[in-house]
Scaffold this motif. Structure first.
Motif, PDB file in Angstrom:
ATOM      1  N   ARG A 155       0.942  -1.347   0.102  1.00 53.63           N
ATOM      2  CA  ARG A 155      -0.046  -0.066  -0.120  1.00 53.63           C
ATOM      3  C   ARG A 155       0.895   1.297   0.020  1.00 53.63           C
ATOM      4  N   VAL A 156       0.390   2.172  -0.786  1.00 53.61           N
ATOM      5  CA  VAL A 156       0.856   3.703  -0.720  1.00 53.61           C
ATOM      6  C   VAL A 156      -0.002   4.282   0.337  1.00 53.61           C
ATOM      7  N   VAL A 157       0.091   4.736   1.670  1.00 52.01           N
ATOM      8  CA  VAL A 157      -0.909   5.031   2.436  1.00 52.01           C
ATOM      9  C   VAL A 157      -0.850   6.761   2.684  1.00 52.01           C
ATOM     10  N   ALA A 158      -1.861   7.296   3.276  1.00 52.47           N
ATOM     11  CA  ALA A 158      -1.967   8.580   3.576  1.00 52.47           C
ATOM     12  C   ALA A 158      -2.477   8.565   4.985  1.00 52.47           C
ATOM     13  N   ASP A 159      -2.349   9.678   5.652  1.00 51.87           N
ATOM     14  CA  ASP A 159      -2.711   9.866   7.197  1.00 51.87           C
ATOM     15  C   ASP A 159      -3.888  10.760   6.943  1.00 51.87           C
ATOM     16  N   ASN A 160      -5.075  10.555   6.484  1.00 53.98           N
ATOM     17  CA  ASN A 160      -6.137  11.576   6.240  1.00 53.98           C
ATOM     18  C   ASN A 160      -6.701  11.970   7.607  1.00 53.98           C
ATOM     19  N   ILE A 161      -6.548  11.396   8.701  1.00 54.88           N
ATOM     20  CA  ILE A 161      -6.994  11.870  10.010  1.00 54.88           C
ATOM     21  C   ILE A 161      -6.045  13.039  10.350  1.00 54.88           C
ATOM     22  N   SER A 162      -4.827  12.706  10.492  1.00 56.85           N
ATOM     23  CA  SER A 162      -3.912  13.733  10.566  1.00 56.85           C
ATOM     24  C   SER A 162      -3.978  15.035   9.895  1.00 56.85           C
ATOM     25  N   ALA A 163      -4.253  14.900   8.672  1.00 55.86           N
ATOM     26  CA  ALA A 163      -4.293  15.888   7.511  1.00 55.86           C
ATOM     27  C   ALA A 163      -5.706  16.741   7.916  1.00 55.86           C
ATOM     28  N   ALA A 164      -6.785  16.074   8.083  1.00 63.42           N
ATOM     29  CA  ALA A 164      -8.104  16.840   8.113  1.00 63.42           C
ATOM     30  C   ALA A 164      -7.926  17.592   9.554  1.00 63.42           C
ATOM     31  N   ALA A 165      -7.316  16.803  10.679  1.00 63.71           N
ATOM     32  CA  ALA A 165      -7.382  17.628  12.050  1.00 63.71           C
ATOM     33  C   ALA A 165      -6.377  18.749  11.910  1.00 63.71           C
ATOM     34  N   SER A 301       6.047   5.540  -5.675  1.00 64.47           N
ATOM     35  CA  SER A 301       6.329   4.534  -4.760  1.00 64.47           C
ATOM     36  C   SER A 301       5.176   3.391  -5.248  1.00 64.47           C
ATOM     37  N   ALA A 302       3.918   3.725  -5.787  1.00 65.05           N
ATOM     38  CA  ALA A 302       2.991   2.722  -6.163  1.00 65.05           C
ATOM     39  C   ALA A 302       3.697   1.826  -7.209  1.00 65.05           C
ATOM     40  N   VAL A 303       4.272   2.288  -8.292  1.00 66.62           N
ATOM     41  CA  VAL A 303       4.799   1.687  -9.478  1.00 66.62           C
ATOM     42  C   VAL A 303       5.954   0.611  -8.821  1.00 66.62           C
ATOM     43  N   ARG A 304       6.806   1.259  -7.981  1.00 62.88           N
ATOM     44  CA  ARG A 304       8.089   0.651  -7.400  1.00 62.88           C
ATOM     45  C   ARG A 304       7.531  -0.709  -6.844  1.00 62.88           C
ATOM     46  N   LEU A 305       6.710  -0.278  -5.702  1.00 66.30           N
ATOM     47  CA  LEU A 305       6.053  -1.703  -5.004  1.00 66.30           C
ATOM     48  C   LEU A 305       5.398  -2.585  -6.055  1.00 66.30           C
ATOM     49  N   LEU A 306       4.837  -2.211  -7.093  1.00 67.72           N
ATOM     50  CA  LEU A 306       3.984  -3.044  -7.905  1.00 67.72           C
ATOM     51  C   LEU A 306       5.393  -4.012  -8.629  1.00 67.72           C
ATOM     52  N   THR A 317       4.183  -8.010   2.767  1.00 64.02           N
ATOM     53  CA  THR A 317       3.366  -6.798   2.607  1.00 64.02           C
ATOM     54  C   THR A 317       4.090  -5.681   3.165  1.00 64.02           C
ATOM     55  N   ARG A 318       4.115  -4.485   2.423  1.00 62.57           N
ATOM     56  CA  ARG A 318       4.785  -3.204   2.897  1.00 62.57           C
ATOM     57  C   ARG A 318       3.817  -2.080   2.830  1.00 62.57           C
ATOM     58  N   ASP A 319       4.310  -1.163   3.547  1.00 59.69           N
ATOM     59  CA  ASP A 319       3.335   0.153   3.387  1.00 59.69           C
ATOM     60  C   ASP A 319       4.495   1.201   3.235  1.00 59.69           C
ATOM     61  N   VAL A 320       4.118   2.250   2.384  1.00 61.00           N
ATOM     62  CA  VAL A 320       4.911   3.478   2.126  1.00 61.00           C
ATOM     63  C   VAL A 320       3.844   4.728   2.482  1.00 61.00           C
ATOM     64  N   THR A 321       4.347   5.528   3.284  1.00 60.84           N
ATOM     65  CA  THR A 321       3.547   6.613   3.902  1.00 60.84           C
ATOM     66  C   THR A 321       3.803   7.870   2.957  1.00 60.84           C
ATOM     67  N   VAL A 322       2.861   8.537   2.703  1.00 64.88           N
ATOM     68  CA  VAL A 322       3.080   9.808   1.855  1.00 64.88           C
ATOM     69  C   VAL A 322       2.937  11.062   2.532  1.00 64.88           C
ATOM     70  N   THR A 323       3.606  11.908   2.339  1.00 65.77           N
ATOM     71  CA  THR A 323       3.713  13.130   3.355  1.00 65.77           C
ATOM     72  C   THR A 323       2.579  14.262   2.728  1.00 65.77           C
ATOM     73  N   HIS A 324       2.325  15.239   3.443  1.00 60.94           N
ATOM     74  CA  HIS A 324       1.095  16.068   3.240  1.00 60.94           C
ATOM     75  C   HIS A 324       1.561  17.536   3.555  1.00 60.94           C
ATOM     76  N   ALA A 325       1.228  18.313   3.000  1.00 61.55           N
ATOM     77  CA  ALA A 325       1.463  19.925   3.516  1.00 61.55           C
ATOM     78  C   ALA A 325       0.059  20.583   3.451  1.00 61.55           C
TER      79      ALA A 325
END
Length: 339
Positions: A155-165, A301-306, A317-325
């Motif tokens: 997965r390429v994952v986002a922390d939507n909870i943190s971003a929305a907060a 990240s998604a293409v590399r994991l694939l 299985t692996r996770d890559v977390t994307v940053t936000h601003a």
């Protein structure tokens, strides 16, 4: 239990193994009746092509699939371009599919595409994790998802909870207290909007501020038209909210248009913020405050994991977390007289 073979599918469908092979390899000249018989046999037997044997027989297909709810969402349209660019580095051509965020469409896609592609990058909204785990046993799948979900695939994952907060804290810091959200869809299972809603809720709770149901506006889809309709719904509330967080940029664009038609001034009367810092956000009227994701990082990240999963199916299985601003613009400026 013995794994069904291509010969079993052919026997069940009453056709030759060559016909089954042709369908699995995307051969176009197959009658609808024959296609239906073979696909029914595949479903009944639970047949899945052996990826290793297929590759030894004919090598890579040279194609991967990128499946998203809608290319009308500017975030996904921009991401598609970045995925295409990243895939070229691995000598892959990208097939793009729209699912509408519907369970049936997502399920049909992950059932059918493994026959003709080397892997799938999927943004699921309605499939369950069990569905995805079952479909991904024979073909690499990378999910664009959320850290809070069970991990059953790369997965390429986002922390939507943190971003929305973080966005909600910004709105509170500008003096707003009655904050509405637009973007919840009751029919979706995995959508990011549920996590974004949770982030808003947590930020408001920390400040002791209510988040009544009337301020949580459900929409049928993530279109500009839905954003404009939501603007009219907000205008009818008494008292009105003083800020609204739209869960994607397309909805925010529709919201700004709808508020303009209603002579509700942004940001003086109502602050507007959104997610997904697409190119047009900076040129909206007024420019839109948004959460910006690392789009290039998501695609690469998604293409590399694939590619890594394709080369070595035994990897954990692996996770890559994307940053936000947080990109603060005029749409959430503090009104005169507010601290």
């Amino acid at each position: 239990m013995i794994r069904p073979r291509m010969a079993d599918v052919a026997a069940r469908a009453g056709v030759s193994e060559k016909t089954v092979s042709n369908l699995l390899n995307g051969y176009p000249h197959i009658s609808e009746a024959t296609r239906h018989k073979v696909e029914s046999a595949i479903a009944e037997l639970g047949y899945r092509p052996n990826l290793g044997a297929r590759n030894m027989g004919r090598g890579r297909t040279g194609f991967i699939a990128f499946a998203v709810p809608s290319l009308g969402n500017p975030h996904f349209a921009e991401l598609a371009g970045r995925v295409i660019h990243a895939a070229k580095q691995h000598h892959w051509t990208v097939l793009i599919e729209e699912t509408g965020g519907e369970e049936t469409s997502e399920d049909e896609l992950v059932r059918a595409l493994p026959y003709v592609v080397d892997g799938v990058i999927l943004h699921p909204e309605s499939l369950t994790m069990t569905d995805i785990e079952e479909r991904g046993r024979d073909t690499p799948i990378v999910l664009l998802g959320e850290r809070g979900l069970e991990r059953v695939a790369d997965r390429v994952v986002a922390d939507n909870i943190s971003a929305a907060a973080e966005m909600t804290e910004h709105l509170l810091d500008t003096g707003r207290r009655r904050i509405a959200t637009v973007g919840i869809r009751a029919d979706a299972e995995l959508q990011a909007s549920r996590f974004r809603d949770e982030g808003v809720r947590r930020a408001l709770e920390r400040r002791g501020i209510d988040y009544p149901d009337e301020l949580q506006i459900e929409i049928p889809d993530y279109s500009r038209a839905s954003g404009a309709a939501a603007a009219r719904a907000l205008a009818d509330l008494d008292p009105r909210p003083d800020a609204v967080l739209c869960f994607n940029a397309g909805v925010a664009a529709g919201m700004l248009s709808g508020l303009h038609e209603l002579d509700i001034r942004v940001p003086r009367d109502l602050a507007v913020a959104g997610f997904d810092d697409v190119d047009e956000a900076e040129f909206m009227a007024p420019p839109l405050t948004t959460i910006a994701w690392d789009i290039e990082g998501i695609a690469e990240s998604a293409v590399r994991l694939l590619a890594e999963r394709y080369d070595d199916p035994s990897l954990p299985t692996r996770d890559v977390t994307v940053t936000h601003a947080l990109r603060i613009r005029a749409s959430t400026a503090a009104s005169p007289g507010w601290a």
